[in-house]
Design a protein around this motif. Structure first.
Motif, short mmCIF file in Angstrom:
data_model
loop_
_atom_site.label_atom_id
_atom_site.label_comp_id
_atom_site.label_asym_id
_atom_site.label_seq_id
_atom_site.Cartn_x
_atom_site.Cartn_y
_atom_site.Cartn_z
N MET A 1 -29.73 41.03 21.91
CA MET A 1 -30.53 42.22 21.74
C MET A 1 -31.55 42.29 22.87
SD MET A 1 -33.46 43.09 18.94
CE MET A 1 -34.47 41.77 19.60
N ALA A 2 -31.55 43.38 23.55
CA ALA A 2 -32.52 43.60 24.62
C ALA A 2 -33.82 44.11 24.02
CB ALA A 2 -31.97 44.60 25.63
N LYS A 3 -34.92 43.70 24.61
CA LYS A 3 -36.24 44.11 24.13
C LYS A 3 -36.37 45.63 24.14
CE LYS A 3 -41.14 43.37 24.71
NZ LYS A 3 -42.20 42.65 25.35
N LYS A 4 -35.82 46.27 25.16
CA LYS A 4 -35.89 47.72 25.28
C LYS A 4 -35.21 48.40 24.09
CE LYS A 4 -34.65 51.42 28.48
NZ LYS A 4 -34.03 51.74 29.77
N GLU A 5 -34.04 47.90 23.69
CA GLU A 5 -33.31 48.47 22.55
C GLU A 5 -34.10 48.30 21.25
OE1 GLU A 5 -29.83 46.09 23.16
OE2 GLU A 5 -28.62 47.87 23.61
N PHE A 6 -34.71 47.13 21.08
CA PHE A 6 -35.49 46.87 19.89
C PHE A 6 -36.71 47.79 19.83
CE2 PHE A 6 -38.76 44.11 17.71
CZ PHE A 6 -38.33 44.41 16.44
N GLU A 7 -37.40 47.94 20.92
CA GLU A 7 -38.58 48.83 20.96
C GLU A 7 -38.16 50.26 20.65
OE1 GLU A 7 -41.73 47.89 21.02
OE2 GLU A 7 -41.05 45.81 21.15
N ALA A 8 -37.02 50.70 21.16
CA ALA A 8 -36.52 52.05 20.86
C ALA A 8 -36.19 52.19 19.38
CB ALA A 8 -35.29 52.37 21.71
N SER A 9 -35.63 51.15 18.78
CA SER A 9 -35.30 51.18 17.35
C SER A 9 -36.57 51.24 16.51
CB SER A 9 -34.46 49.96 16.98
OG SER A 9 -34.08 50.02 15.62
N LYS A 10 -37.61 50.53 16.92
CA LYS A 10 -38.89 50.58 16.20
C LYS A 10 -39.54 51.96 16.33
CE LYS A 10 -41.43 47.15 17.62
NZ LYS A 10 -42.36 46.01 17.75
N ALA A 11 -39.34 52.62 17.46
CA ALA A 11 -39.96 53.92 17.69
C ALA A 11 -39.20 55.06 17.02
CB ALA A 11 -40.09 54.18 19.19
N GLU A 12 -37.87 55.01 17.05
CA GLU A 12 -37.08 56.16 16.61
C GLU A 12 -35.87 55.82 15.75
OE1 GLU A 12 -37.87 59.35 17.20
OE2 GLU A 12 -39.63 58.77 18.38
N GLY A 13 -35.56 54.55 15.57
CA GLY A 13 -34.30 54.20 14.93
C GLY A 13 -34.42 53.47 13.60
N ALA A 14 -33.48 52.57 13.38
CA ALA A 14 -33.36 51.86 12.11
C ALA A 14 -34.61 51.03 11.78
CB ALA A 14 -32.13 50.97 12.12
N HIS A 15 -35.20 50.42 12.77
CA HIS A 15 -36.38 49.59 12.50
C HIS A 15 -37.59 50.44 12.12
CE1 HIS A 15 -33.74 46.61 14.29
NE2 HIS A 15 -34.41 45.76 13.53
N ARG A 16 -37.62 51.66 12.58
CA ARG A 16 -38.67 52.58 12.12
C ARG A 16 -38.44 52.92 10.65
NH1 ARG A 16 -40.61 58.31 14.76
NH2 ARG A 16 -41.97 58.87 13.03
#
Length: 164
Positions: A1-16
């Motif tokens: 998992m790339a940090k960029k992908e995780f940050e995007a998920s927290k901002a707009e995706g599943a992790h949000r």
């Protein structure tokens, strides 16, 4: 998992979506052993908190059945590389000493499938957990029992309201 992908998920995706479930909750717990009326309906309280920098949610809860306390924990997550929802669940009543591991496709809402043995050497049974959050202050967790023959029946329903 790339940090960029995780940050995007927290901002707009599943992790949000996961983060939106964090909080203190109270509501009702219903339990079925077979179709029809539930055998138990009790108050349930739960705490859901973000852990490991938003990677997972830790759900701790307490309820009762016929005056006997039940407590449990569940870890919910979204595996970016695998494209799956994931959960690990254990409690003082339903799982005994087993941790049930569950996974499901990332498409749609949180919907994972696990399995458990019947304790007598027979074929495994399936167990589906679905979590819906129709609004910011409501959380519904439905667990479905699936027989080895594929017959499905609602086993648990928890309806939470966010504590204020």
């Amino acid at each position: 998992m790339a940090k960029k992908e995780f940050e995007a998920s927290k901002a707009e995706g599943a992790h949000r979506r996961l983060a939106a479930m964090a909080g203190d909750w109270e509501g009702t717990f219903k339990l079925w052993f077979e179709p029809g009326d539930p055998v138990c309906e009790s108050k349930q309280t739960g705490s859901i908190r973000s852990v490991l920098g938003g990677r997972f949610l830790l759900h701790e809860y307490e309820t009762e059945m016929n005056g006997e306390p039940i407590s449990g924990i569940a870890l919910y997550g979204h595996h970016l590389d695998g494209g799956t929802w994931e959960a690990a669940w254990g409690e003082s009543f339903g799982t005994g000493t087993q941790l049930m591991y569950c996974t499901g496709p990332a498409a749609g809402g949180f919907n994972v499938l696990g399995s458990y043995g019947d304790g007598q050497g027979g074929p495994d049974w399936g167990w589906r957990t679905e979590i819906e959050q129709p609004d910011a202050d409501t959380l519904v967790i439905v667990m479905t029992n699936i027989s080895p023959d594929g017959e499905e029946a609602k086993a648990v329903e928890t309806r939470y309201t966010r504590k204020r």
